[in-house]
Write an enzyme that holds these catalytic residues in place. Structure first.
Site, short mmCIF file in Angstrom:
data_model
loop_
_atom_site.label_atom_id
_atom_site.label_comp_id
_atom_site.label_asym_id
_atom_site.label_seq_id
_atom_site.Cartn_x
_atom_site.Cartn_y
_atom_site.Cartn_z
N HIS A 273 43.94 30.84 37.25
CA HIS A 273 43.55 31.42 35.94
C HIS A 273 44.81 30.74 35.32
O HIS A 273 45.76 31.26 35.47
CB HIS A 273 43.09 32.74 35.85
CG HIS A 273 42.96 33.08 34.52
ND1 HIS A 273 41.49 33.02 33.98
CD2 HIS A 273 43.85 33.41 33.45
CE1 HIS A 273 41.91 33.28 32.68
NE2 HIS A 273 43.02 33.83 32.30
N CYS A 274 44.58 29.98 34.39
CA CYS A 274 45.53 29.48 33.69
C CYS A 274 45.63 30.28 32.06
O CYS A 274 44.53 30.03 31.31
CB CYS A 274 45.30 27.95 33.12
SG CYS A 274 46.65 27.26 31.98
N VAL A 275 46.73 31.05 31.73
CA VAL A 275 46.83 31.65 30.68
C VAL A 275 47.01 30.56 29.46
O VAL A 275 46.69 31.19 28.27
CB VAL A 275 47.91 32.67 30.72
CG1 VAL A 275 47.70 33.75 31.97
CG2 VAL A 275 49.32 32.16 31.16
N ASN A 278 43.60 30.24 28.48
CA ASN A 278 42.76 31.20 28.57
C ASN A 278 41.39 31.05 29.33
O ASN A 278 40.33 31.43 28.84
CB ASN A 278 42.33 31.81 27.30
CG ASN A 278 41.78 33.37 27.20
OD1 ASN A 278 42.51 34.08 27.99
ND2 ASN A 278 41.13 33.33 26.06
N SER A 279 41.76 30.59 30.33
CA SER A 279 40.34 30.07 31.11
C SER A 279 40.64 29.66 32.42
O SER A 279 41.70 29.48 32.96
CB SER A 279 39.46 28.93 30.34
OG SER A 279 38.45 28.57 31.43
#
Length: 430
Positions: A273-275, A278-279
């Site tokens: 999950h890549c902050v 945001n996805s």
């Protein structure tokens, strides 16, 4: 329930640009943001009387505040504003302008800023909460650096029109790639055809004749064969259903799929999950994620080189960041130099991320699989954990990259075994 939903819908259709329906389903106005706040009144009253606060009082006040901060909107009433978007819009320009005042202030700010971002990342990551802070910081950093490039560097006359066009095209392509990356990571969804085929084990569909069902074996099976096939399927799916069954999404995860506790969904070939976007990064958007990183890095490196050539024309590009005499004599050049340093720090972090991604693709391993393998000590690692080889899916460098470049075209719904696991899960719950 339907009457209540219909009533709320009618209210939303008749809302003006400054009205909204609050969290209690009541019609409200943005001008009344400080009115009728019972939770805040109760908290202040207890504070003045030196009484202990209720355990849920602070969270209730926070919910009221976040619900009442709205932006007027022409269609559908005032829109709720996510508070995590605001800090980067204020802090980033303020800190960069402060860092441009003096060399020592720049050193302190550019050292503390990454530390604060990392602290907030681990703080939100530990709570598994979803926030728009990092996406806001990423987008605003890109936009603000481009704004300073046009307003501060371009008027100096050291940058030509072609160079401005190249930077502008790079920014636009990066944003387009980011939009494509955020569209769909590859969410695991139940196969509806499999649902109907499993239902026909017991009762055919009401609008279909069993004899005209395409000769499917599931309709014409006898009771004994039905029981035999069920026992065989139960034995085969016993371990896999327990291991891959997601109790939250109610689906059996295919191989290499994983559940994201932040997004609350299961994703095919989940990487992480890549902050910053945001996805999740999964099977459907992994290629576009690497494309976004590559476009951003190329645009950033080219922009940094143009800025350094403008503010430090007598220095070599490789040493200009470390030694640029007289750069703080003028505030404009100091601000450009500070932004070049900030962009270099961001570029270095994303370059490390891209390097890890390229290595993982070369070994056909996801970030999630690498973490699990390292935790369970079932993988070979080298270069301080930068290279992780699980030896499970790797088929050689060329085949690994070939699979990665074509995996987005192989998206398919889960197999009919999802329903077998569903019945098995229900059976165990009973």
């Amino acid at each position: 329930m339907k009457k209540r939903a219909k009533k709320v819908l009618e209210e939303e259709e008749g809302l003006c640009c400054c009205e909204y329906v609050n969290r209690r389903g009541e019609r409200s106005h943005v001008a009344a943001c400080c009115c009728d706040c019972e939770d805040l009144d109760d908290a202040c009253d207890r504070f003045l009387k030196r009484e202990p606060q209720k355990p849920e009082s602070l969270s209730q006040v926070a919910e009221v505040v976040t619900d009442r901060i709205r932006v007027p909107w022409l269609w559908g009433g005032a829109r709720k504003l996510e508070l995590s978007i605001i800090p980067p819009l204020i802090l980033l320009p303020a800190l960069l302008h402060l860092a441009a005042v003096h060399f020592m202030l720049g050193l302190v700010v550019l050292t503390a800023l990454p530390g604060l971002v990392l602290w907030y990342y681990y703080f939100t990551h530990r709570k598994k909460g979803r926030t728009l802070f990092f996406l806001s910081l990423a987008l605003f950093s890109l936009a603000y650096m481009y704004y300073l490039f046009i307003t501060e560097v371009l008027p100096r006359g050291d940058v030509g029109l072609l160079q401005v066009v190249v930077v502008s095209v790079g920014v636009v392509l990066t944003l387009l790639a980011l939009i494509h990356t955020k569209r769909e990571p590859g969410i695991v969804r139940p196969n509806q055809e499999a649902v109907h085929s499993t239902v026909t084990y017991y009762t055919p569909l009401a609008d279909k004749d069993p004899s005209l069902n395409g000769g499917r074996q599931d309709v014409t099976m006898t009771v004994s064969s039905r029981m035999g096939s069920w026992e065989q399927a139960e034995v085969e799916m016993k371990e896999s259903s327990q291991k891959n069954w997601c109790t939250v999404c109610r689906v059996v995860r295919p191989p290499r799929a994983g559940h994201c506790r932040i997004c609350g969904v299961c994703v095919l070939r989940l990487d992480h999950h890549c902050v910053w976007i945001n996805s999740c990064v999964g099977q459907a958007n992994h290629r576009s994620f690497l494309l976004t990183l590559g476009l951003f890095l190329l645009t950033s490196l080219y922009g940094i080189s143009l800025v350094l050539q403008s503010v430090c024309p007598r220095q070599n590009l490789l040493t200009a960041l470390l030694y640029c005499p007289g750069v703080y004599n003028q505030y404009s050049t100091a601000l450009c130099f500070t932004c070049a340093w900030y962009s270099s720090i961001v570029t270095g972090g994303l370059l490390h991320l891209l390097l890890v991604q390229v290595i993982n693709v070369s070994y056909n391993v996801t970030e999630r699989e690498a973490r699990i393998a390292l935790r369970e000590k079932t993988a070979r690692s080298a270069f301080w954990g930068l290279v992780v080889d699980t030896g499970v899916y790797s088929r050689g460098f060329r085949d690994n990259w070939s699979e990665f470049m074509t995996m987005g075209d192989k998206l398919s719904p889960p197999s009919p075994a999802d329903l077998v696991a569903l019945v098995d899960d229900c059976k165990h719950r009973e």
